[in-house]
Design an enzyme around this catalytic site. Structure first.
Site, PDB file in Angstrom:
ATOM      1  CG  ASN A  89       2.856  -5.550   7.628  1.00 48.80           C
ATOM      2  OD1 ASN A  89       3.617  -5.910   8.633  1.00 48.80           O
ATOM      3  ND2 ASN A  89       3.164  -3.869   7.428  1.00 48.80           N
TER       4      ASN A  89
ATOM      5  CG  MET B  76      -3.774   3.037   2.159  1.00 50.59           C
ATOM      6  SD  MET B  76      -2.898   3.288   3.770  1.00 50.59           S
ATOM      7  CE  MET B  76      -2.807   5.016   3.807  1.00 50.59           C
ATOM      8  NE  ARG B  77     -12.215   3.845   0.930  1.00 51.43           N
ATOM      9  CZ  ARG B  77     -12.517   4.660  -0.065  1.00 51.43           C
ATOM     10  NH1 ARG B  77     -11.858   5.298  -0.656  1.00 51.43           N
ATOM     11  NH2 ARG B  77     -14.001   4.792   0.131  1.00 51.43           N
ATOM     12  CB  VAL B  78     -11.609   5.683   7.643  1.00 53.28           C
ATOM     13  CG1 VAL B  78     -12.373   5.821   8.740  1.00 53.28           C
ATOM     14  CG2 VAL B  78     -10.426   6.400   7.469  1.00 53.28           C
TER      15      VAL B  78
ATOM     16  CG  HIS C  32      -0.811   3.015  13.661  1.00 51.04           C
ATOM     17  ND1 HIS C  32      -1.493   3.838  12.612  1.00 51.04           N
ATOM     18  CD2 HIS C  32      -0.141   3.818  14.387  1.00 51.04           C
ATOM     19  CE1 HIS C  32      -0.978   4.973  12.525  1.00 51.04           C
ATOM     20  NE2 HIS C  32      -0.310   5.227  13.929  1.00 51.04           N
TER      21      HIS C  32
ATOM     22  N   GLY D 198     -13.080   4.593  16.156  1.00 49.53           N
ATOM     23  CA  GLY D 198     -11.985   5.827  15.895  1.00 49.53           C
ATOM     24  C   GLY D 198     -10.828   5.465  15.268  1.00 49.53           C
ATOM     25  CB  VAL D 199      -8.647   7.060  12.569  1.00 50.94           C
ATOM     26  CG1 VAL D 199      -7.547   6.457  12.055  1.00 50.94           C
ATOM     27  CG2 VAL D 199      -9.979   7.165  11.444  1.00 50.94           C
ATOM     28  CG  ASP D 200      -4.495   4.729  13.195  1.00 53.95           C
ATOM     29  OD1 ASP D 200      -4.692   3.451  12.572  1.00 53.95           O
ATOM     30  OD2 ASP D 200      -3.964   5.555  12.679  1.00 53.95           O
TER      31      ASP D 200
ATOM     32  CD  GLU E 112       4.654  -1.793  10.261  1.00 53.90           C
ATOM     33  OE1 GLU E 112       3.992  -2.006   9.601  1.00 53.90           O
ATOM     34  OE2 GLU E 112       5.185  -0.515  10.294  1.00 53.90           O
TER      35      GLU E 112
HETATM   36  C1  GRF Z   1       2.677  -0.660   7.327  1.00 56.87           C
HETATM   37  O1  GRF Z   1       3.435   0.289   7.670  1.00 56.87           O
HETATM   38  C2  GRF Z   1       1.386  -0.571   8.330  1.00 56.87           C
HETATM   39  O2  GRF Z   1       1.931  -0.536   9.596  1.00 56.87           O
HETATM   40  C3  GRF Z   1       0.592   0.459   7.662  1.00 56.87           C
HETATM   41  O3  GRF Z   1       0.802   0.643   6.482  1.00 56.87           O
HETATM   42  C4  GRF Z   1       1.957   0.050   6.021  1.00 56.87           C
HETATM   43  C5  GRF Z   1       1.631  -0.955   5.064  1.00 56.87           C
HETATM   44  O4  GRF Z   1       3.002  -1.573   4.359  1.00 56.87           O
HETATM   45  N1  GRF Z   1      -0.576   0.182   8.391  1.00 56.87           N
HETATM   46  P1  GRF Z   1       2.789  -2.836   3.547  1.00 56.87           P
HETATM   47  O5  GRF Z   1       1.951  -2.747   2.528  1.00 56.87           O
HETATM   48  O6  GRF Z   1       2.251  -3.873   4.569  1.00 56.87           O
HETATM   49  O7  GRF Z   1       3.905  -3.037   3.202  1.00 56.87           O
END
Ligand code: GRF
Length: 228
Positions: free
Chosen positions: A17, A94-96, A113, A147-149, A178
């Site tokens: 992304n 990957m951290r809240v 997400h 809140g998460v997501d 995405e």
């Molecule tokens: C994606 O699926 C995004 O929606 C989620 O984590 C993934 C990250 O993928 N939050 P990348 O690192 O962007 O390839």
């Protein structure tokens, strides 16, 4: 030329992304300039891609901070402020984040997400979508709240769930969306086209009209038995 909004992308891994956002922002007409890619892991694959494109990168390892999320975020914010960052895009980070961080960046902090929120918050969204038997799945770009997501939805894209899909098939189909959705939604935010009203985000941009359905409804004349 109008001023571009200095934006940081936060990653933890692959960074596909991030790559899509960097590609979009490669156009000088794009309203956000990616001024920093920050990772909480030095081994995140996305860092190499960003460096290769000449984008400033920063690594703030979260692990040494243990459970002290505030201290980790202070270190991260030092990097953000050092680069004059105005907008933060989470892309597989990957951290809240703490309530304090989220409050300080309110309406300037956006996430993607891999589900049609509010369905399937959290992890393993594709496996859970398959298990639930949903016929449409997808992805959501939203402003971040504690809140998460959770948070006002800027944009969503839906894909069909096909009968023989594996988790990998479905993940790939969603990921392709995405990569189209995130650059569009970030552009709206950076261009000042987003107005937040309570829990809803209104976008002052032309939107595609129409609806999606899966399976597509057949002709109304389809019957399982002859009319009596
Ligand atoms: C994606 O699926 C995004 O929606 C989620 O984590 C993934 C990250 O993928 N939050 P990348 O690192 O962007 O390839």
């Amino acid at each position: 030329m109008t001023r571009r909004v200095r934006t940081a992308i936060l990653i933890s891994g692959r960074g596909s992304n991030m790559a899509a956002l960097l590609a979009a922002a490669g156009d000088t007409g794009y309203p956000a300039e990616i001024a920093l890619v920050l990772s909480n892991r030095g081994d995140a694959a996305g860092l190499e891609h960003a460096r290769g494109r000449g984008v400033p990168t920063s690594v703030v390892e979260s692990r040494p901070f243990g459970r002290d999320r505030e201290a980790f975020e202070r270190a991260m914010e030092a990097a953000l402020h050092g680069h004059g960052i105005e907008l933060v895009a989470l892309a597989g980070f990957m951290r809240v984040l703490t309530e304090g961080f989220v409050a300080r960046w309110r309406d300037r902090l956006v996430n993607i997400h891999p589900s049609l929120l509010p369905a399937f918050r959290g992890l393993d969204t594709h496996a859970r979508a398959l298990a639930a038997g949903v016929k449409l799945h997808g992805c959501t770009v939203h402003l971040v709240r504690p809140g998460v997501d959770e948070g006002p939805i800027l944009a969503q894209a839906a894909v069909p769930v096909l009968p023989d899909d594996t988790e990998a098939d479905l993940a790939a189909r969603v990921l392709a969306e995405e990569h189209r959705l995130y650059p569009a939604a970030l552009a709206w935010l950076a261009a000042g086209l987003v107005r937040v009203e309570g829990e809803r985000a209104r976008i002052a941009a032309p939107a595609a009209s129409g609806a999606l359905a899966n399976p597509l409804p057949g002709p109304a004349s389809v019957r399982t038995s002859a009319p009596g």
